[in-house]
Design a protein around this motif. Structure first.
Motif, PDB file in Angstrom:
ATOM      1  N   ALA A  89      71.336  38.798  25.911  1.00  0.00           N
ATOM      2  CA  ALA A  89      71.872  39.112  24.587  1.00  0.00           C
ATOM      3  C   ALA A  89      71.817  40.620  24.324  1.00  0.00           C
ATOM      4  O   ALA A  89      72.726  41.200  23.719  1.00  0.00           O
ATOM      5  CB  ALA A  89      71.085  38.368  23.513  1.00  0.00           C
ATOM      6  N   THR A  90      70.742  41.252  24.820  1.00  0.00           N
ATOM      7  CA  THR A  90      70.615  42.702  24.666  1.00  0.00           C
ATOM      8  C   THR A  90      71.719  43.429  25.419  1.00  0.00           C
ATOM      9  O   THR A  90      72.279  44.413  24.940  1.00  0.00           O
ATOM     10  CB  THR A  90      69.242  43.173  25.187  1.00  0.00           C
ATOM     11  OG1 THR A  90      68.219  42.485  24.467  1.00  0.00           O
ATOM     12  CG2 THR A  90      69.065  44.669  24.998  1.00  0.00           C
ATOM     13  N   GLN A  91      72.028  42.903  26.609  1.00  0.00           N
ATOM     14  CA  GLN A  91      73.128  43.485  27.379  1.00  0.00           C
ATOM     15  C   GLN A  91      74.422  43.454  26.575  1.00  0.00           C
ATOM     16  O   GLN A  91      75.180  44.423  26.548  1.00  0.00           O
ATOM     17  CB  GLN A  91      73.318  42.687  28.684  1.00  0.00           C
ATOM     18  CG  GLN A  91      72.205  42.872  29.704  1.00  0.00           C
ATOM     19  CD  GLN A  91      72.383  44.153  30.498  1.00  0.00           C
ATOM     20  OE1 GLN A  91      73.401  44.826  30.375  1.00  0.00           O
ATOM     21  NE2 GLN A  91      71.388  44.491  31.295  1.00  0.00           N
ATOM     22  N   LEU A  92      74.661  42.337  25.919  1.00  0.00           N
ATOM     23  CA  LEU A  92      75.894  42.195  25.130  1.00  0.00           C
ATOM     24  C   LEU A  92      75.902  43.139  23.925  1.00  0.00           C
ATOM     25  O   LEU A  92      76.927  43.713  23.578  1.00  0.00           O
ATOM     26  CB  LEU A  92      76.061  40.747  24.665  1.00  0.00           C
ATOM     27  CG  LEU A  92      76.223  39.698  25.776  1.00  0.00           C
ATOM     28  CD1 LEU A  92      76.429  38.318  25.169  1.00  0.00           C
ATOM     29  CD2 LEU A  92      77.401  40.048  26.687  1.00  0.00           C
ATOM     30  N   ILE A 127      80.103  45.117  35.735  1.00  0.00           N
ATOM     31  CA  ILE A 127      79.490  43.793  35.931  1.00  0.00           C
ATOM     32  C   ILE A 127      78.127  43.779  35.246  1.00  0.00           C
ATOM     33  O   ILE A 127      77.265  44.612  35.533  1.00  0.00           O
ATOM     34  CB  ILE A 127      79.336  43.474  37.431  1.00  0.00           C
ATOM     35  CG1 ILE A 127      80.718  43.377  38.094  1.00  0.00           C
ATOM     36  CG2 ILE A 127      78.565  42.168  37.628  1.00  0.00           C
ATOM     37  CD1 ILE A 127      80.656  43.148  39.604  1.00  0.00           C
ATOM     38  N   ILE A 128      77.937  42.830  34.339  1.00  0.00           N
ATOM     39  CA  ILE A 128      76.644  42.724  33.649  1.00  0.00           C
ATOM     40  C   ILE A 128      75.829  41.524  34.128  1.00  0.00           C
ATOM     41  O   ILE A 128      74.638  41.425  33.848  1.00  0.00           O
ATOM     42  CB  ILE A 128      76.833  42.647  32.122  1.00  0.00           C
ATOM     43  CG1 ILE A 128      77.652  41.413  31.724  1.00  0.00           C
ATOM     44  CG2 ILE A 128      77.442  43.917  31.582  1.00  0.00           C
ATOM     45  CD1 ILE A 128      77.699  41.173  30.216  1.00  0.00           C
ATOM     46  N   LEU A 161      71.054  38.805  36.074  1.00  0.00           N
ATOM     47  CA  LEU A 161      71.394  39.819  35.098  1.00  0.00           C
ATOM     48  C   LEU A 161      71.350  41.219  35.709  1.00  0.00           C
ATOM     49  O   LEU A 161      70.521  41.500  36.578  1.00  0.00           O
ATOM     50  CB  LEU A 161      70.421  39.751  33.916  1.00  0.00           C
ATOM     51  CG  LEU A 161      70.489  38.489  33.038  1.00  0.00           C
ATOM     52  CD1 LEU A 161      69.299  38.445  32.111  1.00  0.00           C
ATOM     53  CD2 LEU A 161      71.792  38.476  32.255  1.00  0.00           C
ATOM     54  N   SER A 162      72.226  42.080  35.241  1.00  0.00           N
ATOM     55  CA  SER A 162      72.265  43.491  35.655  1.00  0.00           C
ATOM     56  C   SER A 162      72.157  43.660  37.169  1.00  0.00           C
ATOM     57  O   SER A 162      71.266  44.369  37.662  1.00  0.00           O
ATOM     58  CB  SER A 162      71.134  44.270  34.962  1.00  0.00           C
ATOM     59  OG  SER A 162      71.232  44.161  33.572  1.00  0.00           O
ATOM     60  N   TYR A 174      81.639  40.323  33.307  1.00  0.00           N
ATOM     61  CA  TYR A 174      81.854  41.767  33.208  1.00  0.00           C
ATOM     62  C   TYR A 174      82.422  42.132  31.830  1.00  0.00           C
ATOM     63  O   TYR A 174      82.894  41.271  31.084  1.00  0.00           O
ATOM     64  CB  TYR A 174      82.808  42.250  34.312  1.00  0.00           C
ATOM     65  CG  TYR A 174      84.111  41.497  34.374  1.00  0.00           C
ATOM     66  CD1 TYR A 174      85.265  41.968  33.740  1.00  0.00           C
ATOM     67  CD2 TYR A 174      84.204  40.294  35.069  1.00  0.00           C
ATOM     68  CE1 TYR A 174      86.462  41.269  33.792  1.00  0.00           C
ATOM     69  CE2 TYR A 174      85.399  39.584  35.135  1.00  0.00           C
ATOM     70  CZ  TYR A 174      86.519  40.072  34.489  1.00  0.00           C
ATOM     71  OH  TYR A 174      87.712  39.386  34.529  1.00  0.00           O
ATOM     72  N   VAL A 175      82.362  43.410  31.509  1.00  0.00           N
ATOM     73  CA  VAL A 175      82.869  43.905  30.229  1.00  0.00           C
ATOM     74  C   VAL A 175      83.781  45.102  30.479  1.00  0.00           C
ATOM     75  O   VAL A 175      83.704  45.759  31.523  1.00  0.00           O
ATOM     76  CB  VAL A 175      81.719  44.317  29.279  1.00  0.00           C
ATOM     77  CG1 VAL A 175      80.915  43.110  28.848  1.00  0.00           C
ATOM     78  CG2 VAL A 175      80.826  45.364  29.934  1.00  0.00           C
TER      79      VAL A 175
END
Length: 213
Positions: free
Chosen positions: A123-126, A163-164, A174-175, A190-191
């Motif tokens: 969620a932090t990544q997002l 890529i996340i 993750l990561s 990915y974003v």
């Protein structure tokens, strides 16, 4: 597997004597001439026999007379003695089982905590990428991405997408770093700008024999 509590020898012998009384091997009112006889029967030290007899005496199973020996009292007292130790054994088993369940619950709690931490990290990544919604694309078996690391693919350079995470057979990575290798049927998360969805799909659909920069 639960760790079983070892029963001391003097208790085992006391229980065996009580069983022998119930089975008429030692008759009510009969005498056992001294502890030495029991020492030879059970092949243990006199101190072990002394403790066994003290246990039986406390429950009125036997009477100890230093001059005439050990007198067997009655079957009922022997039955009462065995029932007492059966209850104790049941309690020990229940106690052990309870601690096993507590241990299992701790393991489950630890796993839940690990999963929750992964969810929070994801969620932090997002949040770090603002309001951008992540895209997902599956890597087919003949894709250029199969068996290549993210670094080898120059993924951002070729797609302008970051890529996340990578989903693989129910696991979430993750990561993933530049050395993370992509497998067939992986789902890349990915974003980027809206246009990267098409760009990524086109890129990973390239055949594996194509060389990229």
């Amino acid at each position: 597997m639960s760790k079983q509590t070892k029963t001391p020898n003097y208790i085992k012998i006391a229980i065996d004597i009580a069983h022998r009384i119930i089975n008429n091997e030692f008759l009510e009112g009969s005498k056992i001439t001294g502890r030495t006889t029991l020492v030879s029967i059970y092949n243990v030290s006199p101190e072990t026999i002394r403790r066994s007899l003290a246990l039986l005496k406390d429950m009125n199973v036997v009477t100890i007379n230093e001059k005439s020996g050990i007198i067997i009292n009655d079957k009922q007292s022997a039955k009462d003695f065995l029932n007492k130790f059966k209850t104790k054994s049941d309690f020990t088993h229940l106690n052990s089982e309870t601690f096993d369940l507590i241990k299992q619950r701790k393991e489950i709690d630890n796993k839940l905590e690990k999963n929750i931490n992964s969810i929070i990290e994801f969620a932090t990544q997002l949040r770090n990428v603002g309001s951008i919604i992540p895209f997902e694309s599956i890597v087919e078996k003949d894709s250029i991405a199969v068996d290549k690391s993210i670094g080898e693919l120059n993924f951002w350079h070729n797609t302008k997408a970051t890529i996340i995470a990578v989903k693989r057979e129910g696991d979430l990575f993750l990561s993933p770093g530049p050395y993370f290798k992509i497998n067939a049927q992986d789902v890349i998360v990915y974003v980027g700008e809206d246009s990267v969805l098409e760009t990524v799909k086109n890129y990973i659909s390239l055949p594996s024999n194509i060389h990229t920069k």
